[in-house]
Design an enzyme around this catalytic site. Structure first.
Site, PDB file in Angstrom:
ATOM      1  N   LYS A  22       0.898  -1.189   0.051  1.00  0.00           N
ATOM      2  CA  LYS A  22       0.069  -0.041  -0.029  1.00  0.00           C
ATOM      3  C   LYS A  22       0.634   1.440  -0.139  1.00  0.00           C
ATOM      4  O   LYS A  22       0.688   2.241  -0.842  1.00  0.00           O
ATOM      5  CB  LYS A  22      -0.828   0.066   1.230  1.00  0.00           C
ATOM      6  N   ASN A  23       1.918   1.419   0.881  1.00  0.00           N
ATOM      7  CA  ASN A  23       2.751   2.594   1.068  1.00  0.00           C
ATOM      8  C   ASN A  23       3.649   2.685  -0.240  1.00  0.00           C
ATOM      9  O   ASN A  23       4.303   3.980  -0.294  1.00  0.00           O
ATOM     10  CB  ASN A  23       3.454   2.503   2.380  1.00  0.00           C
ATOM     11  N   ARG A  92      -4.567  10.391   4.490  1.00  0.00           N
ATOM     12  CA  ARG A  92      -3.411  11.064   4.649  1.00  0.00           C
ATOM     13  C   ARG A  92      -2.493  11.101   3.353  1.00  0.00           C
ATOM     14  O   ARG A  92      -1.897  12.128   2.935  1.00  0.00           O
ATOM     15  CB  ARG A  92      -2.512  10.549   5.945  1.00  0.00           C
ATOM     16  N   CYS A 116      -5.316   7.726   9.871  1.00  0.00           N
ATOM     17  CA  CYS A 116      -5.564   7.211  11.453  1.00  0.00           C
ATOM     18  C   CYS A 116      -5.106   8.094  12.235  1.00  0.00           C
ATOM     19  O   CYS A 116      -4.012   9.084  12.118  1.00  0.00           O
ATOM     20  CB  CYS A 116      -4.576   5.973  11.474  1.00  0.00           C
ATOM     21  N   ARG A 121       0.914  14.403  13.026  1.00  0.00           N
ATOM     22  CA  ARG A 121       1.726  14.166  11.695  1.00  0.00           C
ATOM     23  C   ARG A 121       1.759  15.440  10.856  1.00  0.00           C
ATOM     24  O   ARG A 121       0.801  15.483   9.906  1.00  0.00           O
ATOM     25  CB  ARG A 121       1.390  12.941  11.061  1.00  0.00           C
ATOM     26  N   ILE A 123       2.410  18.406   8.109  1.00  0.00           N
ATOM     27  CA  ILE A 123       3.035  18.441   6.582  1.00  0.00           C
ATOM     28  C   ILE A 123       3.792  19.437   6.368  1.00  0.00           C
ATOM     29  O   ILE A 123       4.047  19.624   5.398  1.00  0.00           O
ATOM     30  CB  ILE A 123       1.750  18.517   5.706  1.00  0.00           C
ATOM     31  N   ASP A 305       5.172   0.672  12.378  1.00  0.00           N
ATOM     32  CA  ASP A 305       3.988   0.187  11.678  1.00  0.00           C
ATOM     33  C   ASP A 305       3.822  -1.225  12.118  1.00  0.00           C
ATOM     34  O   ASP A 305       2.881  -2.120  11.847  1.00  0.00           O
ATOM     35  CB  ASP A 305       3.913  -0.128  10.127  1.00  0.00           C
ATOM     36  N   ILE A 327       8.395   7.292  16.827  1.00  0.00           N
ATOM     37  CA  ILE A 327       7.770   8.142  15.756  1.00  0.00           C
ATOM     38  C   ILE A 327       6.293   8.601  16.198  1.00  0.00           C
ATOM     39  O   ILE A 327       6.464  10.053  15.774  1.00  0.00           O
ATOM     40  CB  ILE A 327       7.501   6.880  14.652  1.00  0.00           C
ATOM     41  N   ARG A 397      -7.921  -0.742   5.212  1.00  0.00           N
ATOM     42  CA  ARG A 397      -7.268   0.298   4.822  1.00  0.00           C
ATOM     43  C   ARG A 397      -5.958  -0.122   4.305  1.00  0.00           C
ATOM     44  O   ARG A 397      -5.274   0.520   3.412  1.00  0.00           O
ATOM     45  CB  ARG A 397      -6.961   1.517   5.534  1.00  0.00           C
TER      46      ARG A 397
END
Length: 422
Positions: A22-23, A92, A116, A121, A123, A305, A327, A397
């Site tokens: 996905k990423n 996101r 999430c 987080r 930008i 993750d 993180i 997701r």
């Protein structure tokens, strides 16, 4: 809302193939906007986030469809660089569209992205990077307007090796005049996949996978056909699930080099892992051992993750383990849910102290985010009794029908549709 109903206590056995990352797929989908024409992407997972990105691309004028794990995108019909607020608030990763839209059309309008709730987080690194390339940015409440007649290559130092910022800058810089160098760049495998995709389109990028990436701007890019890398987080999730259930499974179509830090931690816990090409065999015959200290950190260190999933395994281990999260400050929300199942975990600031218990017990729990949801599924698989995991749209997701994959490994998992109200 749909739920997962899990009857625990069955060791996972058998073999499954790991779907695409996905990423990696999300920024590559965004990068398709850089070249007019039709792109074909293979090994794209069928996920809620992918569907949202395709809906955004269609709202901009693209023709986009997914059949199985193949996505076809035609970008020659794009008529807008204004991303709808409603769609952007759902994910996101929609922020990835800033760089390519700015590079191709000279302007882009976005809104604060959703996703999430795992902590702050910002930008700002994305915006600073685009400003360094010559973009002018105006912020109105939650709307951001970014414009540049011409992008100019520059040297950019990231205060933190942000994956998203690194990728956004890369995508903008491929069409900038001159050379851009990103220092303290993120080093994740997904960055390397984006570099490989952009180079297949005609870009000139080197250094992905290191902390310094150099992008020499080009005047034109062409659409291409490309295959997405396997999802290392999904693979890691199933490695942990096999260990937590004391099972014996084989993962196919994976890249073990992407999982070095995770494999190291699991071996320290007494899990047996053998990697052979694009296959990983994992088994755990006895109770796992505690791991004295694990610290999440940017790649190639232990990934945030997989923190919640490994915490489930450590909650069943013999002894005291410590997990430090560096993180995201909001990434311990699964602890309360695991405690409902009998886990003995104490959180102090950014560290979790996990004292292993002999067994977990089924309970009704709630997935508070994507990876926490995956962790609760693992806990349910290992627990005695029935576990019901609610709010599973978070899990969807990032995992392509996770229950189907687990059933193929012998688990008792079913998706329960909501009961219609009278």
């Amino acid at each position: 809302m749909e739920k997962l109903v899990i009857e625990g206590g069955r060791p996972l056995t058998g073999a499954i193939q790991i779907h695409g990352a996905k990423n990696a797929a999300l920024p590559i989908l965004a990068a398709c906007l850089l070249a007019s024409g039709t792109h074909t992407l293979h090994n794209v997972p069928n996920l809620l986030d992918i569907d949202t990105m395709l809906r955004i691309l269609r709202s901009l004028g693209c023709r986009a469809e997914q059949q199985g794990d193949t996505v076809t995108i035609t970008t020659s019909t794009v008529h807008s660089s204004h991303i709808p607020e409603e769609l952007m608030g759902q994910m996101r990763s929609s922020i990835f569209l800033m760089g390519p839209l700015l590079a191709r059309f000279g302007s882009v309008t976005v809104y604060q992205p959703g996703g999430c709730a795992i902590g702050e987080r910002k930008i700002d690194l994305h915006l600073k990077g685009l400003q360094a390339l010559g973009a002018e940015i105006e912020e109105f409440s939650n709307k951001i307007v970014c414009a540049a007649e011409t992008l100019q290559g520059n040297e950019i130092f990231l205060d933190f090796p942000s994956v998203g910022a690194t990728e956004n800058i890369m995508m903008a810089a491929v069409r900038a005049e001159g050379t851009t160098t990103i220092y303290n760049a993120a080093r994740e495998p997904e960055i390397q996949d984006l570099q490989n995709f952009l180079n297949a389109m005609g870009a000139d990028i080197i250094g992905a996978g290191t902390d310094t990436i150099t992008i020499r701007g080009v005047t034109t890019l062409s659409p291409c056909t490309y295959r997405i890398i396997p999802d290392r987080i999904v693979a890691g999730t199933f490695l942990v699930a096999a260990a937590a259930t004391r099972g014996n499974i084989t993962l196919e179509r994976v890249n073990p080099a992407h999982l070095t830090s995770v494999i190291h931690v699991l071996k320290r816990a007494g899990v047996q892992i053998i990697a052979d090409g694009d296959i990983i065999h994992v088994s755990c015959k006895a109770r796992p051992k505690a791991v004295e200290r694990i610290v999440t950190s940017p790649h190639p260190s232990f990934p945030t993750d997989l923190q919640s999933q490994v915490m489930v395994l450590l909650s069943l281990a013999d002894g005291l383990s410590v997990m430090k999260e560096t993180i995201f400050e909001g990434r311990f929300k699964h602890v309360d849910e695991l405690s409902r199942m009998g886990a003995d975990i104490r959180v102090d600031m950014s560290s979790a102290f996990i004292r292993g218990v002999p067994r977990l017990y089924g309970a009704t729990v709630e997935a508070t985010d994507l990876r926490a949801g995956a962790a609760l599924v693992i806990a349910g698989l290992a627990a005695h009794g029935t576990t019901i995991v609610e709010q599973i749209h978070h899990i969807d997701r990032g995992y392509d029908r996770i229950e189907h994959m687990l059933v193929r490994l012998g688990a008792s998992v079913r998706r329960q549709a909501p009961v219609p109200s009278e």
